[in-house]
Design a protein around this motif. Structure first.
Motif, mmCIF file in Angstrom:
data_model
loop_
_atom_site.group_PDB
_atom_site.id
_atom_site.type_symbol
_atom_site.label_atom_id
_atom_site.label_comp_id
_atom_site.label_asym_id
_atom_site.label_seq_id
_atom_site.Cartn_x
_atom_site.Cartn_y
_atom_site.Cartn_z
ATOM 1 N N GLN A 202 0.820 -1.216 0.000
ATOM 2 C CA GLN A 202 0.000 0.000 0.000
ATOM 3 C C GLN A 202 0.849 1.260 0.000
ATOM 4 O OE1 GLN A 202 -2.412 0.285 3.517
ATOM 5 N NE2 GLN A 202 -0.672 0.287 4.931
ATOM 6 N N GLU A 203 2.043 1.170 0.578
ATOM 7 C CA GLU A 203 2.936 2.334 0.599
ATOM 8 C C GLU A 203 3.312 2.762 -0.822
ATOM 9 O OE1 GLU A 203 3.532 0.130 4.482
ATOM 10 O OE2 GLU A 203 3.309 -0.411 2.372
ATOM 11 N N ALA A 204 3.482 1.769 -1.697
ATOM 12 C CA ALA A 204 3.811 2.084 -3.089
ATOM 13 C C ALA A 204 2.648 2.811 -3.763
ATOM 14 C CB ALA A 204 4.147 0.805 -3.849
ATOM 15 N N TRP A 205 1.425 2.363 -3.484
ATOM 16 C CA TRP A 205 0.254 3.007 -4.075
ATOM 17 C C TRP A 205 0.091 4.436 -3.560
ATOM 18 C CZ3 TRP A 205 -2.558 1.218 -8.045
ATOM 19 C CH2 TRP A 205 -2.445 -0.144 -8.362
ATOM 20 N N LEU A 206 0.272 4.614 -2.273
ATOM 21 C CA LEU A 206 0.151 5.968 -1.708
ATOM 22 C C LEU A 206 1.213 6.896 -2.291
ATOM 23 C CD1 LEU A 206 -0.530 5.023 2.033
ATOM 24 C CD2 LEU A 206 -2.159 6.072 0.432
ATOM 25 N N GLY A 207 2.429 6.397 -2.370
ATOM 26 C CA GLY A 207 3.503 7.202 -2.949
ATOM 27 C C GLY A 207 3.262 7.505 -4.416
ATOM 28 N N ALA A 208 2.700 6.534 -5.137
ATOM 29 C CA ALA A 208 2.426 6.730 -6.561
ATOM 30 C C ALA A 208 1.388 7.823 -6.777
ATOM 31 C CB ALA A 208 1.947 5.419 -7.180
ATOM 32 N N VAL A 209 0.360 7.844 -5.948
ATOM 33 C CA VAL A 209 -0.663 8.891 -6.049
ATOM 34 C C VAL A 209 -0.039 10.262 -5.790
ATOM 35 C CG1 VAL A 209 -2.758 9.829 -4.994
ATOM 36 C CG2 VAL A 209 -2.596 7.384 -5.481
#
Length: 322
Positions: A202-209
């Motif tokens: 989920q950290e990757a998704w948050l960072g991607a956003v």
């Protein structure tokens, strides 16, 4: 005195370039020669932090799954991102230039619009950067065995070209921000994480956003700077469609939301609070966007926004691996 005035007017007329149309069809005019600095300016170095930042965040997210730093793959991802960014910048120069939409721009040199560089040369350089990105991407695929990512890479290059290229470029239809968010935010960040960890936490998704929003903010600042010229030539960017005030409001939102994401991440990774220091660049950028009087002031805002994204990415990386 009258003869001198006539000579002056004649000289001015002779040295004035046209402001629209295909530069390849314009008469050759006397002007300062194109320099190495102009070529570097056409690469638009202010935008390169937007290529670097997602790779930093994606690598940090990957190390949450696999603490080992796969530095060869990480550097290869960085090379792909930077090469694609430069390729986009040169192909945009070509496509906008031959349409005559870059004739009166503020900011980096426009090689094609200047009429002093063969448009084909600019196109070849842009496509060469795409080709180099494809080769490095192929190396990543071979190294990781993720053959399906060849399709992702192909879509990235096609989308980069049709941003301003082709008969109906979507960058002229108010969809530029969608492209930037998806490819310079989600794909760049999540792709970097996947090829190193084969998982997407989920950290990757948050960072991607967050990365996508910063990239969109840079595009908004750029299009706000060019809003009058874009209206004149019929380039319907989102900014042209919604106007200055709405653009300023959305720009501010795109800068603020990543810091709300950082605050959420900081609940699990306290070092992420250091990402708030990036506001030292972000807040001045917001102030410039709301108070500017001359379009060239937004060039500074654009650079500050890119630096905000880079500093933010560095803080998230530290939070993830610290």
């Amino acid at each position: 005195m009258a003869a001198s005035s006539k000579r002056s007017r004649a000289t001015t007329k002779r040295n004035t370039t046209r402001t629209s149309g295909n530069p390849a069809k314009r008469p050759i005019v006397e002007a300062a020669p194109i320099t190495a600095g102009d070529w570097i300016g056409a690469a638009r170095l202010r935008t390169l932090p937007l290529a670097v930042a997602p790779v930093i965040v994606g690598t940090g997210a990957a190390q949450l799954i696999d603490p080992e730093l796969h530095w060869v793959i990480a550097l290869a991802c960085l090379a792909v991102a930077v090469l694609l960014q430069i390729g986009v910048n040169f192909t945009n120069d070509y496509s906008d230039g031959i349409r005559g939409t870059d004739a009166q721009r503020v900011g980096p040199a426009r090689l094609t619009a200047s009429g002093q560089v063969n448009p084909r040369t600019v196109l070849i350089i842009g496509l060469s950067f795409f080709a180099l990105a494809a080769l490095v991407g192929l190396a990543i695929v071979i190294r990781t065995g993720q053959w399906w990512m060849l399709a992702v890479g192909a879509v990235c290059i096609i989308a980069a070209w049709f941003y301003t290229g082709g008969k109906r470029p979507y960058g002229y239809l108010g969809l530029g921000e969608v492209f930037v968010f998806v490819f310079f935010g989600l794909v760049a960040t999540l792709g970097t994480t996947w090829v190193q960890a084969f998982q997407l936490p989920q950290e990757a998704w948050l960072g991607a956003v967050a990365m996508g929003l910063f990239a969109c903010a840079v595009l908004l600042a750029n299009n706000l700077r060019d809003i009058d010229q874009d209206r004149e030539v019929g380039k319907r960017t989102l900014t042209v469609m919604i106007g200055r005030r709405a653009t300023q409001a959305i720009y501010t939102l795109f800068i603020v939301v990543p810091f709300l994401i950082a605050a959420f991440i900081a609940l699990l990774y306290p070092i992420a609070w250091l990402g708030m220091l990036a506001l030292l660049a972000g807040i001045p950028a917001i102030l410039i966007v709301w108070t500017y009087r001359l379009p060239k002031e937004l060039v500074v805002a654009l650079g500050l926004t890119s630096l905000t994204a880079l500093a933010y990415a560095g803080a998230l990386y530290w939070a993830f691996v610290g």
